[in-house]
Design a protein around this motif. Structure first.
Motif, PDB file in Angstrom:
ATOM      1  N   THR A 103      -6.911   9.762  13.348  1.00  0.00           N
ATOM      2  CA  THR A 103      -7.658   9.760  11.813  1.00  0.00           C
ATOM      3  C   THR A 103      -6.802  10.437  11.145  1.00  0.00           C
ATOM      4  OG1 THR A 103      -9.725   9.882  11.232  1.00  0.00           O
ATOM      5  CG2 THR A 103      -8.682  10.275   9.617  1.00  0.00           C
ATOM      6  N   VAL A 104      -5.333   9.902  11.048  1.00  0.00           N
ATOM      7  CA  VAL A 104      -4.417  11.059  10.706  1.00  0.00           C
ATOM      8  C   VAL A 104      -3.964  11.267   9.160  1.00  0.00           C
ATOM      9  CG1 VAL A 104      -3.148  10.571  12.347  1.00  0.00           C
ATOM     10  CG2 VAL A 104      -2.497   9.362  10.668  1.00  0.00           C
ATOM     11  N   ARG A 105      -2.875  12.137   8.887  1.00  0.00           N
ATOM     12  CA  ARG A 105      -2.048  12.125   7.059  1.00  0.00           C
ATOM     13  C   ARG A 105      -1.073  11.506   6.732  1.00  0.00           C
ATOM     14  NH1 ARG A 105      -3.633  18.187   6.897  1.00  0.00           N
ATOM     15  NH2 ARG A 105      -2.845  18.097   8.867  1.00  0.00           N
ATOM     16  N   HIS A 106      -1.370  10.343   6.092  1.00  0.00           N
ATOM     17  CA  HIS A 106      -0.060   9.534   5.971  1.00  0.00           C
ATOM     18  C   HIS A 106       0.427   9.719   4.167  1.00  0.00           C
ATOM     19  CE1 HIS A 106      -0.248   6.451   8.738  1.00  0.00           C
ATOM     20  NE2 HIS A 106       0.061   7.281   9.653  1.00  0.00           N
ATOM     21  N   LEU A 107       1.977   9.924   3.823  1.00  0.00           N
ATOM     22  CA  LEU A 107       2.868   9.889   2.960  1.00  0.00           C
ATOM     23  C   LEU A 107       3.185   8.811   3.013  1.00  0.00           C
ATOM     24  CD1 LEU A 107       4.113  12.946   3.449  1.00  0.00           C
ATOM     25  CD2 LEU A 107       2.656  12.873   1.787  1.00  0.00           C
ATOM     26  N   LYS A 108       2.422   8.288   1.360  1.00  0.00           N
ATOM     27  CA  LYS A 108       3.368   7.226   0.532  1.00  0.00           C
ATOM     28  C   LYS A 108       4.999   7.270  -0.366  1.00  0.00           C
ATOM     29  CE  LYS A 108      -0.940   5.025  -0.937  1.00  0.00           C
ATOM     30  NZ  LYS A 108      -1.459   4.411  -2.373  1.00  0.00           N
ATOM     31  N   HIS A 130       1.042  -1.951   0.230  1.00  0.00           N
ATOM     32  CA  HIS A 130      -0.193   0.006  -0.223  1.00  0.00           C
ATOM     33  C   HIS A 130       1.146   1.139  -0.209  1.00  0.00           C
ATOM     34  CE1 HIS A 130      -4.326   1.498   0.687  1.00  0.00           C
ATOM     35  NE2 HIS A 130      -3.231   2.693   1.180  1.00  0.00           N
ATOM     36  N   TYR A 131       2.040   1.286   1.046  1.00  0.00           N
ATOM     37  CA  TYR A 131       2.624   2.142   1.186  1.00  0.00           C
ATOM     38  C   TYR A 131       3.653   2.576  -0.328  1.00  0.00           C
ATOM     39  CZ  TYR A 131       0.511   3.490   5.454  1.00  0.00           C
ATOM     40  OH  TYR A 131      -0.491   4.626   6.041  1.00  0.00           O
ATOM     41  N   GLY A 132       4.397   0.844  -1.024  1.00  0.00           N
ATOM     42  CA  GLY A 132       5.211   1.344  -1.710  1.00  0.00           C
ATOM     43  C   GLY A 132       6.574   1.515  -1.211  1.00  0.00           C
ATOM     44  N   TYR A 133       7.106   1.423   0.268  1.00  0.00           N
ATOM     45  CA  TYR A 133       8.628   0.727   0.507  1.00  0.00           C
ATOM     46  C   TYR A 133       8.552  -0.543   0.587  1.00  0.00           C
ATOM     47  CZ  TYR A 133       8.141   5.651   2.155  1.00  0.00           C
ATOM     48  OH  TYR A 133       8.398   7.171   2.610  1.00  0.00           O
ATOM     49  N   ASN A 192       5.755   7.989  -2.765  1.00  0.00           N
ATOM     50  CA  ASN A 192       5.593   8.291  -4.215  1.00  0.00           C
ATOM     51  C   ASN A 192       4.591   9.710  -4.075  1.00  0.00           C
ATOM     52  OD1 ASN A 192       3.076   7.732  -3.996  1.00  0.00           O
ATOM     53  ND2 ASN A 192       2.470   6.736  -5.247  1.00  0.00           N
ATOM     54  N   GLY A 193       5.307  10.021  -2.376  1.00  0.00           N
ATOM     55  CA  GLY A 193       4.258  11.359  -2.339  1.00  0.00           C
ATOM     56  C   GLY A 193       2.827  11.407  -2.164  1.00  0.00           C
ATOM     57  N   ASP A 194       2.115  10.585  -2.845  1.00  0.00           N
ATOM     58  CA  ASP A 194       0.516  10.700  -2.239  1.00  0.00           C
ATOM     59  C   ASP A 194       0.590  10.882  -1.361  1.00  0.00           C
ATOM     60  OD1 ASP A 194       0.116  10.189  -5.165  1.00  0.00           O
ATOM     61  OD2 ASP A 194      -0.157   8.316  -4.850  1.00  0.00           O
ATOM     62  N   LEU A 195      -0.644  11.948  -0.600  1.00  0.00           N
ATOM     63  CA  LEU A 195      -1.403  12.464   0.868  1.00  0.00           C
ATOM     64  C   LEU A 195      -2.673  11.739   0.933  1.00  0.00           C
ATOM     65  CD1 LEU A 195      -0.654  14.103   3.433  1.00  0.00           C
ATOM     66  CD2 LEU A 195      -2.403  15.150   2.008  1.00  0.00           C
ATOM     67  N   ILE A 196      -2.666  10.679   2.032  1.00  0.00           N
ATOM     68  CA  ILE A 196      -3.747  10.125   2.282  1.00  0.00           C
ATOM     69  C   ILE A 196      -3.950  10.154   3.852  1.00  0.00           C
ATOM     70  CG2 ILE A 196      -3.103   8.045   0.733  1.00  0.00           C
ATOM     71  CD1 ILE A 196      -2.176   6.141   2.264  1.00  0.00           C
ATOM     72  N   ASN A 222      14.130   1.355   8.049  1.00  0.00           N
ATOM     73  CA  ASN A 222      15.333   1.638   8.628  1.00  0.00           C
ATOM     74  C   ASN A 222      14.373   3.391   8.527  1.00  0.00           C
ATOM     75  OD1 ASN A 222      17.931   0.932   7.896  1.00  0.00           O
ATOM     76  ND2 ASN A 222      17.079   0.532   5.731  1.00  0.00           N
ATOM     77  N   LEU A 223      13.511   3.573   8.863  1.00  0.00           N
ATOM     78  CA  LEU A 223      11.984   4.754   8.674  1.00  0.00           C
ATOM     79  C   LEU A 223      11.652   5.083  10.016  1.00  0.00           C
ATOM     80  CD1 LEU A 223      10.015   4.702   5.578  1.00  0.00           C
ATOM     81  CD2 LEU A 223      11.768   6.267   5.629  1.00  0.00           C
ATOM     82  N   THR A 224      11.096   6.414  10.471  1.00  0.00           N
ATOM     83  CA  THR A 224      10.557   6.182  11.647  1.00  0.00           C
ATOM     84  C   THR A 224       9.202   6.749  11.040  1.00  0.00           C
ATOM     85  OG1 THR A 224      10.842   8.465  12.135  1.00  0.00           O
ATOM     86  CG2 THR A 224      12.268   6.739  12.935  1.00  0.00           C
ATOM     87  N   VAL A 225       8.581   6.487  12.144  1.00  0.00           N
ATOM     88  CA  VAL A 225       6.114   6.296  12.012  1.00  0.00           C
ATOM     89  C   VAL A 225       5.916   8.166  11.626  1.00  0.00           C
ATOM     90  CG1 VAL A 225       4.452   6.545  12.853  1.00  0.00           C
ATOM     91  CG2 VAL A 225       6.159   4.966  13.826  1.00  0.00           C
ATOM     92  N   GLY A 226       7.033   9.039  12.135  1.00  0.00           N
ATOM     93  CA  GLY A 226       6.780  10.117  11.464  1.00  0.00           C
ATOM     94  C   GLY A 226       7.517  10.796  10.350  1.00  0.00           C
ATOM     95  N   ASP A 227       8.607  10.158   9.496  1.00  0.00           N
ATOM     96  CA  ASP A 227       8.942  10.096   8.374  1.00  0.00           C
ATOM     97  C   ASP A 227       7.618   9.831   7.153  1.00  0.00           C
ATOM     98  OD1 ASP A 227      11.923  10.483   9.200  1.00  0.00           O
ATOM     99  OD2 ASP A 227      12.289   8.319   8.835  1.00  0.00           O
ATOM    100  N   ILE A 228       6.559   8.565   7.888  1.00  0.00           N
ATOM    101  CA  ILE A 228       5.344   8.972   7.050  1.00  0.00           C
ATOM    102  C   ILE A 228       4.015   9.873   7.057  1.00  0.00           C
ATOM    103  CG2 ILE A 228       6.384   6.206   6.337  1.00  0.00           C
ATOM    104  CD1 ILE A 228       3.922   5.047   8.235  1.00  0.00           C
ATOM    105  N   ARG A 229       4.635  10.221   8.111  1.00  0.00           N
ATOM    106  CA  ARG A 229       3.295  11.877   8.466  1.00  0.00           C
ATOM    107  C   ARG A 229       3.132  12.489   7.907  1.00  0.00           C
ATOM    108  NH1 ARG A 229       0.205  10.947  14.535  1.00  0.00           N
ATOM    109  NH2 ARG A 229       0.076   8.723  14.448  1.00  0.00           N
ATOM    110  N   HIS A 230       2.138  13.776   7.882  1.00  0.00           N
ATOM    111  CA  HIS A 230       2.229  14.816   7.372  1.00  0.00           C
ATOM    112  C   HIS A 230       2.934  15.275   8.283  1.00  0.00           C
ATOM    113  CE1 HIS A 230       0.379  18.811   6.300  1.00  0.00           C
ATOM    114  NE2 HIS A 230       0.724  18.372   5.195  1.00  0.00           N
TER     115      HIS A 230
END
Length: 329
Positions: free
Chosen positions: A211-216, A174-177, A218-222, A184-192
């Motif tokens: 409910t929060v905003r995440h970034l895939k 779903h996220y593409g990683y 490819n940069g898509d905001l979900i 190698n990421l933190t939760v903050g790295d995929i959050r708006h």
């Protein structure tokens, strides 16, 4: 003394007949009918243990003629994944005993210090400990199956550092990683960035939904709904997260709200526009009903009635066109 009636199936690997008889006597002092199998060579024992013999425990002499002590411990390490193993030896060696236990052996007993009670307790403890460990392994396997096979994105992250500890296949898709990238990421790295402070404000809660905003990647905001719970993950304080993508639902709700706003604006505007020609029609009809107008005036009034009617018709058409545009933008 009351004897244990459990029919334990015990493999005794001992090349010294006198030591075997002593072990047998000790066991019979506390177990009513143990099922004892005696072999004198490790090769024979290994064949039995890798088969379908179903032993409850193995009592293994450390000095056998067909294998060295070091090799025996390496073999015991493998076999201990299937059976609890108690080492019996005539040589008190604390360092070697510690190494044996670290390799997965359940217990290490020196023959000269063994009593019937010590041996019985070691057998019972080793069997129960092995069963408990096996149940933990099975529980972990069931958890991992549920985790990795879940169709919904899930992950585990360390509470102290917010670093990902594990992610399931659905999250990767779903996220593409890739998995290594996620870890190698933190939760903050995929959050708006505006939603990152929520990590701190809710970190003390055992469970919560948000409910929060995440970034895939490819940069898509979900927009996502997250359901979280604190867990112990490999002795690390962690949080398990279940993710539901709400992007399409939220977009649909926004579209409905915008549509309703347009329809309300249309209704309010057109209702005021319609009032003018309707009011004129009412006045003109009243004049005709009173029959106080001349023929020439009647003709003018009828023309005004027709004009007002056409105006209302045009307004209705405009309302229909705008309503359709609002419903089908």
């Amino acid at each position: 003394m009351k004897l244990d009636k459990t029919p334990y199936s015990i493999l005794v690997v001992e090349d010294n007949p006198g030591d075997y008889l002593l072990v047998e006597d000790y066991l019979l002092e506390h177990i009513q009918s143990p099922k004892l199998t005696h072999v004198t060579r490790f090769k024979v024992a290994k064949t039995l243990l890798l088969g379908t013999s179903g032993f409850d425990i193995v009592l293994l002499d450390l000095s056998l003629p067909d294998i060295s002590r070091e090799q025996l411990i390496e073999e015991a390490k493998i076999l201990s994944q299937r059976y609890p193993i108690v080492i019996l030896t005539g040589y008190p060696d604390l360092d070697f005993a510690t190494k044996s236990l670290a390799q997965g052996v359940s217990d290490y007993l020196v023959k000269d210090t063994i009593t019937s009670l010590i041996l019985y307790k070691s057998v019972i403890y080793s069997i129960e400990r092995f069963r408990y460990l096996q149940s933990l392994i099975e529980s972990e396997k069931r958890y991992m199956d549920l985790f990795h096979l879940s169709p919904a994105p899930m992950w585990v992250y360390e509470i102290e550092t917010n670093r990902f500890l594990d992610v399931n296949n659905a999250a990767i898709a779903h996220y593409g990683y890739a998995r290594d990238e996620f870890l190698n990421l933190t939760v903050g790295d995929i959050r708006h960035r505006d939603d990152i402070p929520k990590l701190l404000t809710r970190s003390h809660e055992e469970t919560y939904t948000d409910t929060v905003r995440h970034l895939k990647k490819n940069g898509d905001l979900i927009y996502v709904e997250i359901q979280t719970a604190t867990i112990n993950y490999n002795n690390v304080a962690a949080r398990l997260v279940l993710v539901t993508d709400m992007t399409e639902k939220i977009a649909y709700l926004h579209a409905i709200e915008e549509q309703n706003k347009k329809l309300r604006d249309i209704a309010w505007t057109q209702s005021h526009v319609v009032r003018a020609p309707v009011a004129r029609l009412i006045g003109l009809v009243n004049m005709l009903e009173q029959d106080i107008v001349s023929d020439n005036e009647r003709e003018d009034i009828l023309k005004a009635v027709l004009d007002s009617t056409n105006e209302i018709d045009a307004i209705i058409r405009d309302i229909v066109d705008k309503s359709q545009a609002a419903i089908n933008p």
